[in-house]
Design a protein around this motif. Structure first.
Motif, short mmCIF file in Angstrom:
data_model
loop_
_atom_site.label_atom_id
_atom_site.label_comp_id
_atom_site.label_asym_id
_atom_site.label_seq_id
_atom_site.Cartn_x
_atom_site.Cartn_y
_atom_site.Cartn_z
N PRO A 163 0.82 -1.23 0.00
CA PRO A 163 0.00 0.00 0.00
C PRO A 163 0.85 1.27 0.00
CG PRO A 163 0.09 -0.91 2.20
CD PRO A 163 0.84 -1.88 1.32
N ASP A 164 1.61 1.48 -1.08
CA ASP A 164 2.45 2.69 -1.18
C ASP A 164 1.60 3.90 -1.56
OD1 ASP A 164 4.74 1.24 -0.55
OD2 ASP A 164 5.01 0.63 -2.63
N LEU A 165 0.95 3.82 -2.72
CA LEU A 165 0.04 4.88 -3.17
C LEU A 165 -1.39 4.37 -3.26
CD1 LEU A 165 2.07 6.67 -5.98
CD2 LEU A 165 1.64 7.48 -3.66
N LEU A 166 -1.54 3.11 -3.64
CA LEU A 166 -2.86 2.50 -3.78
C LEU A 166 -3.04 1.45 -2.70
CD1 LEU A 166 -2.86 1.93 -7.66
CD2 LEU A 166 -3.70 3.92 -6.41
N VAL A 167 -4.29 1.18 -2.37
CA VAL A 167 -4.59 0.10 -1.42
C VAL A 167 -5.30 -1.00 -2.19
CG1 VAL A 167 -4.67 1.56 0.61
CG2 VAL A 167 -6.75 1.26 -0.74
N TRP A 168 -5.01 -2.25 -1.83
CA TRP A 168 -5.51 -3.38 -2.59
C TRP A 168 -6.48 -4.25 -1.80
CZ3 TRP A 168 -4.39 -2.60 -7.46
CH2 TRP A 168 -3.25 -1.86 -7.78
N ALA A 173 -6.82 -0.49 3.42
CA ALA A 173 -7.49 0.81 3.43
C ALA A 173 -7.70 1.30 4.86
CB ALA A 173 -8.82 0.71 2.70
N GLN A 174 -8.07 0.40 5.76
CA GLN A 174 -8.32 0.79 7.14
C GLN A 174 -7.04 1.23 7.85
OE1 GLN A 174 -10.15 -2.78 8.53
NE2 GLN A 174 -12.16 -2.33 7.60
N ARG A 175 -5.90 0.73 7.38
CA ARG A 175 -4.63 1.07 8.01
C ARG A 175 -3.83 2.10 7.22
NH1 ARG A 175 -2.53 -5.14 9.24
NH2 ARG A 175 -4.21 -5.73 10.70
N ALA A 176 -4.36 2.58 6.10
CA ALA A 176 -3.62 3.47 5.21
C ALA A 176 -3.26 4.78 5.89
CB ALA A 176 -4.42 3.73 3.94
N LYS A 177 -2.05 5.26 5.54
CA LYS A 177 -1.58 6.55 6.04
C LYS A 177 -0.93 7.32 4.89
CE LYS A 177 -0.58 4.72 10.67
NZ LYS A 177 0.47 4.52 11.71
N GLY A 178 -0.75 8.60 5.08
CA GLY A 178 -0.05 9.42 4.10
C GLY A 178 -0.72 9.45 2.75
N ALA A 180 -1.26 7.19 0.50
CA ALA A 180 -2.19 6.10 0.21
C ALA A 180 -3.57 6.39 0.78
CB ALA A 180 -1.66 4.79 0.79
N ARG A 181 -3.64 7.07 1.91
CA ARG A 181 -4.93 7.39 2.51
C ARG A 181 -5.69 8.40 1.66
NH1 ARG A 181 -7.22 6.16 7.10
NH2 ARG A 181 -8.86 7.49 7.96
N ILE A 183 -4.99 9.18 -1.77
CA ILE A 183 -5.22 8.68 -3.14
C ILE A 183 -6.21 7.52 -3.14
CG2 ILE A 183 -4.10 7.54 -5.11
CD1 ILE A 183 -1.61 9.16 -4.48
N GLY A 184 -6.17 6.71 -2.09
CA GLY A 184 -7.03 5.54 -2.05
C GLY A 184 -8.51 5.85 -2.15
N LYS A 185 -8.93 7.04 -1.76
CA LYS A 185 -10.34 7.42 -1.85
C LYS A 185 -10.83 7.43 -3.29
CE LYS A 185 -10.08 10.41 2.24
NZ LYS A 185 -10.26 11.79 2.75
N HIS A 186 -9.95 7.80 -4.21
CA HIS A 186 -10.35 7.97 -5.61
C HIS A 186 -9.42 7.17 -6.54
CE1 HIS A 186 -12.64 11.29 -3.91
NE2 HIS A 186 -11.51 11.78 -3.42
N GLN A 187 -8.89 6.06 -6.02
CA GLN A 187 -7.84 5.36 -6.75
C GLN A 187 -8.31 4.73 -8.06
OE1 GLN A 187 -6.33 2.53 -3.91
NE2 GLN A 187 -8.12 1.20 -4.03
N ALA A 188 -9.57 4.36 -8.15
CA ALA A 188 -10.05 3.79 -9.42
C ALA A 188 -9.97 4.82 -10.54
CB ALA A 188 -11.48 3.29 -9.26
N ALA A 189 -10.36 6.07 -10.23
CA ALA A 189 -10.31 7.14 -11.24
C ALA A 189 -8.88 7.57 -11.52
CB ALA A 189 -11.13 8.33 -10.78
#
Length: 368
Positions: A163-168, A173-178, A180-181, A183-189
């Motif tokens: 989980p560097d920039l994207l979460v898989w 996602a629950q542990r994401a920081k920085g 990744a937290r 970008i992960g909100k809109h990572q599909a787009a």
């Protein structure tokens, strides 16, 4: 999380010999059961693949394929020199992005010893293609890719789903920081726009890896990487004006990144993730986390054989032209064992990957 489809087709009974087709099939099933009792499920598949001769080297195929890529590279460089300081160079940049993608696939096959059976010629070829021509560390990438093959889609062991920039996964996602937290909100787009940076990311990661203890030849690879970029940037700014040179880099590196992402993302993204503590044997670990991409000769050429991702993960050193035949054997064997075997088209595979990215990013959107 996406789920694999269970294939219901089974091998047809063998024809000929004594007895009816049903008797032959019963005899074959008994032999398969005895074989599985003596070893793992994978050992039986491995035996069938070996008996079909699919692990033999294919020197003619790789001579023709690598020769065609070399000619394309030479043609691109020649066109660049002939056109000079012109905006038409952006077409050359786009063409060279495809050539660089094919070079990446060539480096991949060399790393897996699909081309040469011995380590030394494989490493020399890998250093030449990856470091000199692509500007990517062969040693760093091989180490990373080996860990991916050992634990595909494992939340903590596969570097390709870190989980560097994207979460898989939702757990990530629950542990994401920085970043990744955010970008992960809109990572599909953002997935395909981020892929435009993948080529540069590979090069930057290569330079950072030179200081790691795991690098076997940091001085050699560092020298080759510096030589690559000295020629690359030197040639661009010598022939083109600064504005055109920057535009060339943006088009070339951006499309190169999208090409690589379009080849590698469909293979595992959107397939089941393996959580820490989950126990799977080798056959199921590789099959359940991988997806094949259908499409015929054009997809085979575009993806360099990686569209047969299941077979590639089961037999990494298998030459590319043998993967199609291996798919038939593997798919039928998985049907015998009741193991889900997933295959789909290229566009459908990307839709599944993007849908998965959106689903696992839901906890981040809900939190803020």
């Amino acid at each position: 999380m996406a789920h694999s489809t269970v294939l219901t087709d089974t091998p047809a009974p063998h024809e000929g010999g004594e007895g009816s087709g049903r008797q032959n099939e019963e005899r074959n099933e008994k032999g398969r059961a005895e074989g599985r009792e003596k070893g793992s499920d994978f050992s039986e598949l491995s035996r069938r693949i070996a008996e079909a001769g699919l692990l033999r080297r294919r020197p003619l195929y790789y001579t023709v394929r690598f020769g065609a890529v070399a000619l394309a590279l030479a043609g691109g460089v020649t066109a660049f020199c002939v056109l000079g300081d012109s905006w038409s160079q952006l077409f050359v940049a786009a063409a060279l992005a495809v050539v660089f993608g094919q070079l990446g696939l060539a480096a991949h096959d060399l790393a897996h010893r699909q081309v040469f059976s011995r380590r030394r010629p494989s490493e020399i070829g890998g250093l030449l293609v990856a470091d000199v021509l692509l500007g990517m560390s062969y040693g760093w990438w091989m180490n990373k890719h080996t860990r991916h093959h050992a634990n595909p889609n494992h939340e903590t062991k596969d570097p390709d789903v870190a989980p560097d920039l994207l979460v898989w996964s939702r757990r990530q996602a629950q542990r994401a920081k920085g970043p990744a937290r955010f970008i992960g909100k809109h990572q599909a787009a953002l997935f395909f726009p981020l892929l435009t940076l993948e080529g540069l990311n590979l090069s930057l990661s290569s330079f950072r890896a030179l200081r790691r203890p795991s690098m076997k030849r940091p001085v050699l690879e560092g020298t080759l990487l510096v030589a690559h970029f000295a020629v690359y940037f030197g040639g661009l700014f010598l022939v083109l004006s600064p504005g055109k040179a920057l535009a060339f880099i943006a088009v070339h590196q951006g499309l190169f990144g999208i090409y690589l992402g379009s080849v590698f993302a469909p293979n595992h993204k959107g397939m089941p993730m393996i959580e820490e503590g989950t126990e799977l044997d080798f056959l199921r670990r590789q099959v359940l986390t991988s997806r094949n991409v259908d499409g015929g000769v054009l997809i085979d050429a575009f993806m360099g054989g990686l569209n047969y991702q299941i077979e590639h993960h089961l037999f990494p050193s298998m030459p590319t032209p043998a993967l199609g035949r291996a798919q038939v054997i593997t798919e039928r064997y998985c049907a015998e064992l009741g193991i889900p075997y997933h295959r789909t088209g290229l566009l459908a595979s990307h839709r599944a990957a993007l849908r998965h990215l959106r689903q696992v990013g839901e906890p981040l959107r809900a939190a803020g």
